[in-house]
Design an enzyme around this catalytic site. Sequence first.
Site, PDB file in Angstrom:
ATOM      1  N   ASP A  17     -16.340 -20.603  30.579  1.00  0.00           N
ATOM      2  CA  ASP A  17     -14.921 -20.910  30.367  1.00  0.00           C
ATOM      3  C   ASP A  17     -14.451 -20.441  29.000  1.00  0.00           C
ATOM      4  O   ASP A  17     -15.260 -20.081  28.130  1.00  0.00           O
ATOM      5  CB  ASP A  17     -14.670 -22.412  30.521  1.00  0.00           C
ATOM      6  N   GLU A  30     -17.354 -25.897  28.916  1.00  0.00           N
ATOM      7  CA  GLU A  30     -17.897 -26.223  27.593  1.00  0.00           C
ATOM      8  C   GLU A  30     -16.796 -26.641  26.639  1.00  0.00           C
ATOM      9  O   GLU A  30     -16.950 -27.571  25.845  1.00  0.00           O
ATOM     10  CB  GLU A  30     -18.636 -25.000  27.043  1.00  0.00           C
TER      11      GLU A  30
END
Length: 476
Positions: A72, A139
């Site tokens: 991400d 994350e």
Amino acid sequence: MNTEKVLNFFREITCIPRESGHEEQIVAYLQQFAKARGLKCKTDKVGNVMIAKAASKGYEKRPTVILQGHTDMVCEKLSGSDFDFSKDPIRYVIEDGWMVAHETTLGADNGIGVATAMAILDDDSIEHPRLECLFTVSEETGLDGARAVKRDFISGKTLINLDDEDEGYFCIGCAGGMDTLGTFSYRRRPRRPKDLIRRFSISGGLGGHSGDDIDKNRINAVQQIARFVNEAFEYKVDLCRIDAGNKRNAIARSGEVILAVPPHGEKKLMERFDDFAMRLKAEYAVTDPGVCCTAEPVVWEEGVIDRGTAERLIRALIAIPHGVMAMSADIPGLIETSTNLASVKMEEGHKIVVGTMQRSAVDSQRIFLSQRVAAVLELAGAKVKHTDGYPGWKPNMHSHVKDVCVASYQRLFGREPVVRAIHAGLECGLFTEKFPDVDMIAFGPTLRGVHAPGERLDLASLDRFWAVLLDVLKNL
């Protein structure tokens, strides 16, 4: 070294939407990549992907190595941009040896780590032991993917995290973090019919990473817009709307308020705003030279926020601590504890949510700092919620993979690298809890301006990072 293959994969990744919590397309991309090459691939229920590759010839007896990065990215763009992270490819240029996205974040954090692992998986000429490439999700919003990794998802005992941002540095420790959220409930009341509606904005702050850049003393648009509103209360204004900051792990670059201004006070208020703008430009001339303050008339059909809530909210935003709270007594120059006043957002149901994030290498200090922030919010009448948080990663100065990395860097470049701990959060902290017997290190190429528009990747540092990583895989 030729890193064109790494860059080719990264270029492909920049075309894939992958905001935290919406990694479906990048997960499918990795799955297809593995299938096309006949590599073992498994995906867990949250979207973490593990792709394994057998050892190259002569390396079959060496222990498995885990290469790890997150899929991400933080999606930040300039105010007024029509860029759509859900469908638009990242627009970047190459300038003076840097890959730069001027309008948005680039996503090299951590797309370049993902691309690096893919380039190794794709190249059968590289010498390496058996590899497990672990790609985690979400994350940036709380290390959710790392938190969900099961003990049997990976088997290696050495992990190289590809999510550091300074080439020539090897990270062996990081801070833990947690969020503290305060929710204010308000009532709408009719505005005075003759009031003038004005929007006041702050923009052009550099922003940056709330861990790596928190010591830069950059402008916090949340606190500064609240500072102006607090001054404006003298002119009997009412607060219609407030919106400042964005991501929990980014320093707030911009913010705005809409105020209902009594006609008799408008001239003096505009003079006060002009004075405020000059003060702000002077205070942040070095750290945020592009900061800009604007005021303009707007249309507002709704009522105003009740005065009691507005005053309690604004004064809480001024009182909440922001910035570095303590430096490490053990490691010179290392920030030990900090807090970021990240955002203030209006939500449905007459709610206003204040977002903050606390970091510390000392878990007890992180918890105490979150209690301090909560105390301010609760005294102002907000309901407070804490996230579970994530632990820090305690440095291991006797790490074998650290010794191999340092030796590789010295051999390749003839100079000593820096071994350090960082104030940002890394997934290694959670992995240390789950896999206490795994030896870990983090390193990567040089990135600047992460979590903010203008994020850039130093291409020369990518060459050196690639050279070290291949040498480490060969010599572990």
